[in-house]
Design an enzyme around this catalytic site. Structure first.
Site, short mmCIF file in Angstrom:
data_model
loop_
_atom_site.label_atom_id
_atom_site.label_comp_id
_atom_site.label_asym_id
_atom_site.label_seq_id
_atom_site.Cartn_x
_atom_site.Cartn_y
_atom_site.Cartn_z
N HIS A 267 0.83 -1.20 0.00
CA HIS A 267 0.00 0.00 0.00
C HIS A 267 0.87 1.26 0.00
CE1 HIS A 267 -3.22 2.78 1.40
NE2 HIS A 267 -2.23 3.30 2.10
N GLU A 268 1.87 1.30 0.89
CA GLU A 268 2.73 2.48 0.98
C GLU A 268 3.53 2.69 -0.31
OE1 GLU A 268 2.65 4.66 3.33
OE2 GLU A 268 1.21 3.50 4.50
N HIS A 271 1.67 4.43 -3.07
CA HIS A 271 1.69 5.90 -3.07
C HIS A 271 2.85 6.42 -3.92
CE1 HIS A 271 -1.55 6.57 -0.32
NE2 HIS A 271 -0.99 5.91 0.67
N GLU A 347 -5.75 7.03 -0.88
CA GLU A 347 -5.72 5.82 -0.06
C GLU A 347 -6.42 4.66 -0.75
OE1 GLU A 347 -4.03 5.35 2.77
OE2 GLU A 347 -3.25 7.36 2.39
#
Length: 407
Positions: A267-268, A271, A347
């Site tokens: 997920h990070e 970004h 997100e």
């Protein structure tokens, strides 16, 4: 007729009184709006006393009640409750030492930066706003560059992640998306808070990943304490028959398994891969430039200073405070809301990226664990969350991931 007469009388008032009245009116409007939102959310905490059916499979009643009471206390006594909950388990000496270090470091950065900024504004001439913007841009880039290497270690201990399966899998995942990873660290964040996190930093080909020890099940201090108190050997939870030991094992809350840690990192890194970090920097700098430009336009208006009692002088520092804190308030409120909406969109996109890496199932379970570790309450008032939450509410993210898993 009477209303129009009142408006005419208001308009005929001196400019400084109209400015001060507008600032006061807007400040009260924001205060009443925030109070209204807080009351809506507090009502959720008070009335939602049982686990909703849709949460029955992901949260037990004890955890639900604990998070409900924590958030209720935090919303009622926002500072002291949050302070106690965040520092629970730390010593008074550690807390005081930490507070003093934060104050000293903040002043060491803030005082010279503020002084130089005021000097640039003073000598910069008609185009000082360009020089001031460039100065703040350089300062922000320098701070981002040195923070993790030189500032953060003043408060927390950073150690390289040991060689092993987790590190190998992190390196493989980074390589698969062309993330230029150079080092992976574990930060001892458990001394000050039970909250879990992970982030990356660095420019160009020198990226580094930082994992909080509270994120890693094998590193969590709480898990080690539970094992030591129960007399158990690490990672051998089936031994021991006492009810106390079983209860402690059952309530072990801290950290994620390796697969879940990888999902959180997916997920990070999403970004980064999707350009969210660069987009946020661009938006921030465009806003900074606009604010300095408008400041240059407004700084010569004597009525702004007179509105706050400065009739005979126009100090630059006071001008900065008046314009940035008060005159820009309506703009800042709108911008903050827009950035909150954008952040939630980012997100969801990062969650979708983790899903493309095959991490939807593990991210689903990781979000549940992190919500539990961080004492997050999964039920939110829609208006409060829309205005304040930079991350989507837990149920919305889980629903999106569930849809992803089904596909």
């Amino acid at each position: 007729m009477g209303m129009w007469a009142s408006l005419d009388a208001l308009w005929e008032m001196p400019a400084e009184k109209r400015i001060f009245g507008a600032v006061l009116l807007f400040s009260w409007t924001v205060y009443l709006w925030e109070t209204f939102l807080a009351q809506r959310q507090r009502r959720i905490y008070k009335t939602t006393t049982h686990v909703p059916p849709e949460l029955g499979q992901i949260m037990d009643s004890e955890t639900f009640e604990k998070s409900r009471l924590y958030q209720l206390d935090k919303s009622t006594f926002s500072f002291w409750s949050g302070l106690y909950s965040e520092t629970e388990g730390t010593t008074l000496g550690f807390f005081m030492k930490d507070a003093i270090k934060k104050f000293v470091v903040t002043q060491c950065i803030l005082l010279p930066v503020s002084s130089l900024l005021l000097y640039i504004i003073k000598i910069g001439g008609d185009y000082f706003f360009i020089y001031a913007w460039l100065f703040t841009l350089v300062v922000s880039l320098v701070l981002v560059t040195i923070y993790a290497d030189y500032i953060a270690p003043l408060f927390d201990k950073f150690t390289p992640l040991p060689e092993g399966k987790l590190k190998e899998e992190i390196e493989v995942m980074a390589k698969s998306i062309d993330f230029p990873l150079t080092k992976v660290y574990v930060v001892e964040g458990s001394k000050r808070s039970s909250h879990s996190n992970a982030y990356f930093y660095g420019f160009f080909k020198n990226k580094r990943i930082v994992l909080f020890d509270t994120l890693l099940e094998e590193y969590s201090v709480l898990n080690k304490d539970i094992q030591e108190d129960s007399g158990m050997e690490p990672r051998n939870e089936e031994e021991g028959n006492s009810e106390e030991i079983k209860a402690k094992v059952k309530n072990k809350k801290q950290g994620c398994k390796n697969e879940e840690v990888l999902a959180v990192l997916g997920h990070e890194l999403g970004h980064w891969k999707l350009g969210h970090t660069v987009k946020n920097i661009i938006i921030s700098q465009m806003n900074s430039f606009l604010c300095f430009f408008l400041f240059a336009v407004l700084i010569g208006r004597k009525e702004l200073f007179a509105a706050f009692g400065f009739y005979d002088s126009q100090p630059t520092l006071i001008g900065l405070l008046i314009i940035f804190q008060f005159i820009f308030s309506p703009y800042n409120e709108v911008l903050s809301f827009c950035l909150t909406v954008l952040s939630r969109r980012f997100e969801f996109q990062a969650d979708a990226f983790a899903k493309k890496l095959g991490k939807a199932k593990d991210l689903y379970s990781a979000l549940i664990k992190l919500n539990k570790d961080n004492l997050g309450f999964p039920v939110s008032d829609w208006l409060f969350s829309m205005w304040h939450y930079s991350h989507p509410p837990l149920l919305e993210r889980l629903q999106a991931l569930k849809t992803m898993k089904q596909h």
